[in-house]
Design an enzyme around this catalytic site. Structure first.
Site, short mmCIF file in Angstrom:
data_model
loop_
_atom_site.label_atom_id
_atom_site.label_comp_id
_atom_site.label_asym_id
_atom_site.label_seq_id
_atom_site.Cartn_x
_atom_site.Cartn_y
_atom_site.Cartn_z
N SER A 1 0.83 -1.21 0.00
CA SER A 1 0.00 0.00 0.00
C SER A 1 0.86 1.26 0.00
O SER A 1 0.41 2.31 -0.44
CB SER A 1 -1.01 0.00 1.15
OG SER A 1 -0.38 -0.15 2.37
N GLU B 1 6.75 1.41 14.15
CA GLU B 1 7.19 2.62 13.46
C GLU B 1 8.34 3.33 14.18
O GLU B 1 9.16 4.02 13.55
CB GLU B 1 6.01 3.59 13.30
CG GLU B 1 4.90 3.05 12.39
CD GLU B 1 4.00 2.02 13.05
OE1 GLU B 1 4.06 1.89 14.29
OE2 GLU B 1 3.25 1.32 12.34
N HIS C 1 -0.78 7.85 2.52
CA HIS C 1 -2.16 7.94 3.00
C HIS C 1 -2.36 9.18 3.88
O HIS C 1 -3.10 9.15 4.86
CB HIS C 1 -2.56 6.67 3.76
CG HIS C 1 -2.60 5.44 2.90
ND1 HIS C 1 -1.61 5.11 2.03
CD2 HIS C 1 -3.54 4.46 2.81
CE1 HIS C 1 -1.93 3.96 1.41
NE2 HIS C 1 -3.09 3.55 1.86
C1 LIG Z 1 0.45 1.98 14.43
C2 LIG Z 1 -0.11 1.34 13.23
N1 LIG Z 1 0.72 0.94 12.25
C3 LIG Z 1 0.23 0.39 11.12
C4 LIG Z 1 -1.12 0.22 10.97
C5 LIG Z 1 -1.67 -0.35 9.68
N2 LIG Z 1 -2.23 -1.68 9.94
C6 LIG Z 1 -3.54 -1.87 10.16
S1 LIG Z 1 -3.92 -3.45 10.51
C7 LIG Z 1 -2.31 -3.95 10.31
C8 LIG Z 1 -1.95 -5.39 10.48
C9 LIG Z 1 -2.37 -5.89 11.80
O1 LIG Z 1 -2.12 -7.25 11.96
P1 LIG Z 1 -2.95 -8.04 13.04
O2 LIG Z 1 -2.93 -7.29 14.30
O3 LIG Z 1 -2.44 -9.43 13.08
O4 LIG Z 1 -4.44 -7.99 12.49
P2 LIG Z 1 -5.15 -8.97 11.41
O5 LIG Z 1 -4.53 -8.72 10.09
O6 LIG Z 1 -4.91 -10.36 11.86
O7 LIG Z 1 -6.58 -8.58 11.47
C10 LIG Z 1 -1.50 -2.85 10.00
C11 LIG Z 1 -0.06 -2.91 9.75
C12 LIG Z 1 -1.96 0.66 12.01
N3 LIG Z 1 -3.29 0.56 11.94
N4 LIG Z 1 -1.43 1.20 13.13
#
Ligand SMILES: Cc1ncc(C[n+]2csc(CCOP(=O)(O)OP(=O)(O)O)c2C)c(N)n1
Ligand SMILES: [Mg+2]
Lengths: 331, 289
Positions: free
Chosen positions: A47, A68, A119
């Site tokens: 993305s 991050e 984004h």
């Molecule tokens: C601080 C932060 N960094 C990046 C993101 C972008 N992001 C949203 S969900 C996700 C992956 C999360 O993985 P997981 O907790 O295993 O959730 P699942 O995919 O299993 O629903 C990311 C990187 C975010 N929401 N917040």
């Protein structure tokens, strides 16, 4: 030289592409040009469009995970070892979460780490306020040594990526998720620290950054049909700000409008207000987010609601012109 | 709402209803997160229909147990469960992610009663839950209330999680009960590829937590694990719930690509059909809710 605009820049058929796409291509090209370029990502490789770099240079791609703060500190270490690290995440999280790491390990250390905030702004789909990064320009602009670039379209984003790869400085690049109009061309100039007059006029100076510049072009075209000649300046670099280009224009027009999809406090509006306040006090109308958060919604609804669509910009700018006598120094 | 009102069979049916709502609302919204929402439907059902002491008609009731959703992107399962328990009308699920809706893309505390904290940016729920649990245990002397939190496994990459875990361990926050949705996926792929988490049990134990590992689709196990966690009075508890991302919709199951994608019209139709006929029990056709 007049700034070359795309033939269809004003048309309904204007080409649409997200600025992050230009970044993806630019980073791959920067990687080809310089083996010191490395790419770090925090679980958002595709993305943020870093996958193009990852596919071309798998050995120079580093997956950090959803972390991050570590993204920045590791990048700083890599920079100290002579690399040129590009760090990709959503702007809400980097620089949103990683600000102090950026201040200390990148800016105070004077390491040429590149912070890519994708984004950003309101072009974030329906994710809502948590994901709409509107404070990033302000956060990055106050950091000594930091360069802040907000490309207007995907072509410019590609050029900006190549430029910050070689500028030797901490640099922030702000990108949008959604497709936005491509108004520039391959031949259009881009230099860090330069603003460009896209359209000449004498009734008002309209200064845009990022995706708002194209909207200002449409506004200026509309104003022209009503007998008002607006000068449009595109300011892709917020820091260092091209003071000369802005001041030259303002001396001529005597009225200024800034537009950004960001908080005006500390943003482009803040930067221009500071400049004019010190060097050329002039009536100023700042358009952007006025001390409020965004929210979920379709893109068109959001831009309309926050007064950032051409349909809302035009009357607001017209009203400003009508109500504001031209101000010239020595009046 | 109090435990024991619904039988296990009825709870299973609720979870299925919630999954159908999730599919319908995501399809209508046109964006949003399918895999984690479907994968945690059984846990949310158990929490809201059995485990937690709460009053949907009085969301701010001062005797309530709380849920802090840390991985805010699975908002659809939270909204659907809240609607099914009576926090707001089911029809409102149709407004997910639309301009002006109380159902923001990621949950916002100030918009919808019953949402304890705004989330979306990962890694922040555990600390807020720990802060509340600290107040219950040390400041307000309310030993009968519990604070639950749900985290993603990818979310555990965030340093803030481990700072909060250390804090909860130090203060032995025994009214804090955390769930980890251990579905082995995150955005860029499997958690093993992106950032390996194992030894996950050992990590939590070494931070001073009581750890249980369960099948996150077995509602009885979920309820039992929560009871056990409440009975542990010397430590915070974490329940590592092994789940299948996209659970209940075969073409989504196990596939990380469904992390952040909604079903399109045909996929939603297909998914709803599969959910209606789950376990060979044919449900009536018609509206998902
Ligand atoms: C601080 C932060 N960094 C990046 C993101 C972008 N992001 C949203 S969900 C996700 C992956 C999360 O993985 P997981 O907790 O295993 O959730 P699942 O995919 O299993 O629903 C990311 C990187 C975010 N929401 N917040
Ligand atoms: Mg996961």
């Amino acid at each position: 030289m007049t700034y070359p605009l795309a033939d269809n820049a004003y048309g309904d058929d204007v080409t649409l592409e997200p600025t992050r796409a230009g970044y993806g291509r630019g980073l791959r090209a920067a990687g080809e040009a310089n083996p010191a370029v490395v790419g770090l990502c925090a679980d958002l490789t595709e993305s943020t469009q870093m996958h193009l770099f990852k596919e071309a240079f798998p050995e120079r791609f580093i997956q950090i995970g959803i972390a991050e703060q570590n993204l920045i500190t590791v990048a700083s270490g890599l920079a100290h070892a002579g690399k040129i690290p590009f760090t990709s995440s959503y702007a809400a999280f980097s620089p949103g979460r990683s600000w102090e790491q950026i201040k200390t390990t990148v800016c105070l250390n004077e390491q040429p780490v590149k912070i890519i905030g994708s984004h950003a702004g309101l072009y974030t789909g329906a994710d809502g306020a948590t994901h709409q990064m509107l404070e990033d320009i302000a956060l990055m602009r106050v950091l000594p040594h930091m360069v802040v670039v907000v490309p207007g379209d995907s072509i410019e984003a590609e050029k900006a990526t190549r430029a910050i790869a070689e500028n030797g400085q901490p640099s922030y690049l702000r990108l949008a998720r959604e497709k936005t109009p491509v108004f520039s061309t391959e031949e259009s100039p881009f230099e860090i620290g330069k603003a460009y007059v896209l359209r000449e006029g004498y009734d008002v100076t309209l200064i845009g950054t990022g995706t708002m510049t194209h909207k200002l072009l449409l506004v200026a075209a509309k104003l022209a049909t009503e007998g008002l000649n607006a000068e449009v300046i595109h300011a892709p670099t917020i820091k260092p700000l091209d003071e000369a280009t802005i001041l030259d224009s303002v001396r001529k027009t005597g009225r200024v409008v800034t537009a950004e999809e960001a908080q005006i406090a500390g943003g482009l509006g803040g930067a221009v207000a500071e400049l004019l306040g010190e060097k050329l006090p002039t009536p100023l109308h700042r358009i952007g987010m006025r001390d409020h958060f965004g929210e979920s919604g379709a893109q068109a609804d959001l831009f309309d609601h926050f007064g950032l669509s051409p349909g809302k910009l035009t009357p607001s700018i017209k009203q400003f012109i009508d109500q504001t006598p031209k101000y010239h120094q020595g009046f | 709402m109090q435990g024991g009102q619904l039988t296990l069979t009825q709870l299973g049916q609720k979870a299925n209803e919630i999954r159908k709502s999730i599919i319908s609302m995501l399809e209508r919204a046109g964006s949003g997160h399918s895999a984690g929402s479907l994968g945690t439907a059984d846990i949310f059902t158990a929490l809201y229909f059995d485990i937690m002491n709460h009053r949907p008609e009085d969301p701010n009731w001062d005797g309530r147990d709380l849920l802090f959703l840390s991985n805010g992107h699975i908002a659809p399962v939270l909204y659907a469960t809240m609607a099914h328990t009576g926090y707001f009308p089911l029809e409102e699920l149709n407004t997910l992610r639309q301009f002006g809706s109380r159902l923001q893309g990621h949950p916002e505390r100030t918009r919808l009663p019953g949402i304890e904290q705004t989330s979306g940016p990962l890694g922040e729920g555990l600390g807020q839950a720990a802060g509340y649990a600290y107040a219950l245990q040390y400041l307000d002397n309310q030993p009968h209330r519990f604070v639950y939190t749900m985290m993603g496994d990818g979310e555990l990459d965030e340093g803030n999680i481990w700072e909060s875990a250390m804090f909860a361990g130090k203060y032995k926050l025994s009214q804090l009960i955390a769930f980890v949705d251990r579905n082995n996926i995150q955005i860029d792929g499997s958690t093993d590829d992106v950032m390996p988490l194992e030894d996950l049990r050992g990590k939590w134990e070494s931070f001073g937590w009581h750890v249980q590992e369960i099948d996150g689709h077995n509602i009885e196990s979920i309820i039992d694990a929560a009871s056990m966690a409440r009975a542990i009075t010397t430590k915070p508890s974490v329940i590592i719930a092994h789940t299948i991302p996209g659970k209940g919709v075969d073409f989504m199951e196990y596939d990380y690509k469904w992390h952040g994608m909604p079903p399109n019209h045909d996929q939603a139709k297909d998914a709803l059909k599969k959910l209606r006929t789950l376990d060979g029990k044919i449900n009536h056709e018609g509206e998902a809710w």
